[in-house]
Each structure stands twice: as C-alpha cells, then as structure tokens.
Enzyme design. Structure first.
Site, PDB file in Angstrom:
ATOM      1  N   LYS A 201       0.851  -1.196   0.000  1.00 62.30           N
ATOM      2  CA  LYS A 201       0.000   0.000   0.000  1.00 62.30           C
ATOM      3  C   LYS A 201       0.878   1.234   0.000  1.00 62.30           C
ATOM      4  CE  LYS A 201      -3.509   2.480   2.577  1.00 62.30           C
ATOM      5  NZ  LYS A 201      -4.498   2.437   3.660  1.00 62.30           N
ATOM      6  N   LYS A 259      -1.941  -1.471  -3.997  1.00 64.28           N
ATOM      7  CA  LYS A 259      -2.901  -0.374  -3.898  1.00 64.28           C
ATOM      8  C   LYS A 259      -2.165   0.944  -3.908  1.00 64.28           C
ATOM      9  CE  LYS A 259      -5.876   1.671  -0.491  1.00 64.28           C
ATOM     10  NZ  LYS A 259      -6.239   1.709   0.883  1.00 64.28           N
TER      11      LYS A 259
HETATM   12  C1  PBG Z   1      -7.442   3.378   5.447  1.00 65.87           C
HETATM   13  C2  PBG Z   1      -7.675   3.082   4.007  1.00 65.87           C
HETATM   14  C3  PBG Z   1      -7.530   3.972   2.940  1.00 65.87           C
HETATM   15  C4  PBG Z   1      -8.044   3.312   1.830  1.00 65.87           C
HETATM   16  C5  PBG Z   1      -8.443   2.043   2.234  1.00 65.87           C
HETATM   17  N1  PBG Z   1      -8.189   1.917   3.594  1.00 65.87           N
HETATM   18  C6  PBG Z   1      -7.086   5.349   2.845  1.00 65.87           C
HETATM   19  C7  PBG Z   1      -5.850   5.831   3.440  1.00 65.87           C
HETATM   20  O1  PBG Z   1      -4.889   5.093   3.646  1.00 65.87           O
HETATM   21  O2  PBG Z   1      -5.859   7.020   3.740  1.00 65.87           O
HETATM   22  C8  PBG Z   1      -8.160   3.930   0.467  1.00 65.87           C
HETATM   23  C9  PBG Z   1      -9.217   3.414  -0.405  1.00 65.87           C
HETATM   24  C10 PBG Z   1      -9.629   4.317  -1.504  1.00 65.87           C
HETATM   25  O3  PBG Z   1      -9.080   5.418  -1.716  1.00 65.87           O
HETATM   26  O4  PBG Z   1     -10.548   3.923  -2.222  1.00 65.87           O
HETATM   27  N2  PBG Z   1      -6.326   3.076   6.026  1.00 65.87           N
END
Ligand code: PBG
Length: 335
Positions: A201, A259
């Site tokens: 991520k 992601k």
């Molecule tokens: C939270 C999380 C995020 C997303 C999924 N879980 C956002 C972030 O890390 O700020 C993003 C998903 C999306 O943008 O569709 N930790």
C-alpha cells in the site's frame, strides 16, 4: 490503376487479420476480467439519517445500516456477492476504541444474507482516531506507536471475525500486524478466517474521495504528522513493497494486495510473479473518481474505461479486483 505496392506480399506480417472482426477479437483475447473476481467496497456510517453521496464517486454512498442492507441486496442481484466493508463510528478516541458499531454491521449483513455474501472487513484505526491516523499516536504527537497499534488492530480483527467476517483486511501498514492478527485469530478459534493484507500500500494522493467518505484524513493539532508517509510505502520504493509483501506472506496473509492500481502496475506484475499467493489490486477512490468525472464531462466512456483498467489489472497478475464499479461489471461484460 496499379495495385499499391505491398509491404507484405507474402502476408506474413499481417497482424491486422486477427483484429478485423469482433468474433476473432473475442476469440484471441488472452485475459478476460470477470465479475466473479470483483469485490465491491461499502461505507457504513453511524448516526446519519439518510445515505449521503461522496464527491466524485458516482453511485457510491455513505450508507446507513438500513440503506447498506438494501444496496447489498441489489448488488447480489447484479451478481456481486463479495464486499469490503468500511465502518465509520460516531465515537473517536486516541488509544481506546469500541468496535461494536462495525461488528454490529457485519453481524447484520451475515444474518440477512448468510453464505450468499462473502464479507471482508477493513481493519484500521483511521476512522476511529480523533486525529485520523491509522494507529495510536505517542504523547508528543510526532510518531505512530507500532506495537500498541498492532495489539489494538488485532482486537479489532478478532471482533470482526467473531461477528462473522469471512476475511479481515488490515490496511493500517503497521509492522508485524499480520503475524499478531493470525495468532490472535487462531487462539480465539478463528483458524478459517482469511487475512487479505494491504501488503503493498503506497502513500498516494489517490485516496482523496475515500478520506471524505471515511472521515479519515489526518487532521487536528494533536498530531505533528500531516500525512501517512511514516507508515505507508514511498511510491519510489518498489523494493519496500516487495519486502512488505514477502513479510506479510510469511506472517500468514492468505491474499496480498497492491494499492492503488494504475500507478503501480509494474509492482503488481513483478510481485505477483515473485510471490505465489493470490494478488488483489485496489482501484482506489481517486482512480474511480478520475474516470467518473471525465465521463461526466463527456470526455470518456465510463464502461470502456473501467473495462480497460480491469483488463490491465488482470494482465499484470491480479486475480482479485476491488473496485467501486464492481456492481456494473456483469452487465458491462455481457454487452
Ligand atoms: C485506510 C484506508 C484507505 C483506503 C483504504 N483503507 C485510505 C488511506 O490510507 O488514507 C483507500 C481506499 C480508496 O481510496 O478507495 N487506512
């Protein structure tokens, strides 16, 4: 008139033969995204009376408990029976949290839809903390405390498994959380609960609409950390994504994830070859909104654009696609 000179008198270089009709194009496709590999994310928000729209996110809502059930039922009819749930409770804290609201949503969904619904639940603290960070802040407000955050995340994961989640999906990016969650799940009798780790991520600007939906943007004066760069992966460090995914795999993650999707196709392609576990890819809120906003301006055909992106994901090695457009997939693919 003479026939024009042929560049290809023997016909051997004629790649266009296989492009000439819909039939032959269909026959020669190497990858075919399917609605069966899609997961639909949902937001459920405590304390709102009616569901609320989210900027840039066509047909995605901050749902109430009731509208969530209706939406899931509708999606099941459209062939989408796999979901990823994000819950947004009213109460926020700094180091003690209640996971009851989220657990109750999971239990209600499972009660209503049973095994026809495969439910994964996002494990993270960003919708629970007053400052919007994904873990527990230290007293001086300049650091997210790793191990303390991990034990809280493990409690959350166990609460979700107990409520009936088929899969828990930690998105917080703390070190060592997969191992601790796996251990806690086993100890509490949840050996069969899957873990889908957001293992690769990245610290991305494409999470904008999500943070509005989940009220999870880093905020306030409590914290000196204005972004998530001290725990999410730097976009210029694919090796970090590899190490993180390898570690999460070793610690017991069943499914790994890249992601966002489009900016990190190279990572997906390489890691899915190197680590032989199922790979998910998340077409995040900003990637979804980019297509929808262009479509609103008449600049892009949304169906075609989403299909093109999903095709790229499958080509790069994804077997699971998390996308806000999952609910249209079956209809679009049979057109
Ligand atoms: C939270 C999380 C995020 C997303 C999924 N879980 C956002 C972030 O890390 O700020 C993003 C998903 C999306 O943008 O569709 N930790």
């Amino acid at each position: 008139m003479d026939k024009p000179l042929s560049l290809d008198p023997s016909g051997k270089i004629g790649l266009r033969r296989l492009r000439q009709s819909r039939a032959i194009r269909e026959l020669t496709r190497e990858v075919r995204p399917s609605h069966a590999q899609m997961i639909q994310p949902h937001f459920v928000v405590e304390g709102i009376r009616e569901r609320e729209s989210i900027s840039g996110m066509r047909d995605v809502y901050r749902e109430t408990t009731e509208t969530l059930l209706n939406q899931v039922e509708k999606d099941l009819k459209a062939g989408i029976g796999k979901i990823l749930l994000f819950s947004v409770p009213v109460d926020r804290g700094t180091n003690r949290f209640s996971f009851d609201f989220s657990a109750n949503q999971i239990a209600a969904l499972k009660r209503n839809f049973g095994d026809s619904l495969w439910l994964s639940a996002d494990v993270c603290l960003c919708s629970h903390t007053t400052h919007g960070h994904c873990g527990i802040l230290n007293e001086s407000g300049d650091h997210i405390q790793n191990d303390l955050s991990v034990s809280t995340l493990a409690e959350q994961a166990v609460a979700f498994a107990e409520a009936g989640a088929d899969c828990v999906a930690p998105s917080d990016m703390m070190d060592g959380r997969i191992g601790v969650i796996r251990e806690m799940l086993s100890r509490r009798g949840h050996e069969r609960t899957l873990i889908m780790s957001y293992s690769a991520k990245f610290c991305s600007k494409f999470y904008g609409p999500f943070r509005e939906a989940a009220e999870s943007a880093p905020k306030g004066t409590e914290s000196k950390l204005k972004d998530r760069a001290s725990y999410q992966i730097d976009p210029s460090r694919p090796k970090d994504a590899y190490l993180s995914s390898l570690r999460d795999s070793d610690e017991g993650a069943d499914i790994l994830m890249v992601k966002p999707g489009l900016c990190y196709l190279d990572v997906l392609k390489e890691l899915s070859v190197r680590i032989a576990k199922p790979w998910a890819v998340y077409q995040v809120s900003g990637e979804y909104a980019a297509i929808e906003l262009m479509a609103d301006q008449g600049l892009m055909d949304r169906r075609g654009a989403h299909l093109e992106v999903w095709t790229a994901f499958v080509r790069a090695g994804a077997s699971i696609i998390i996308t806000y457009a999952a609910r249209w997939a079956r209809e679009w693919m049979t057109e």
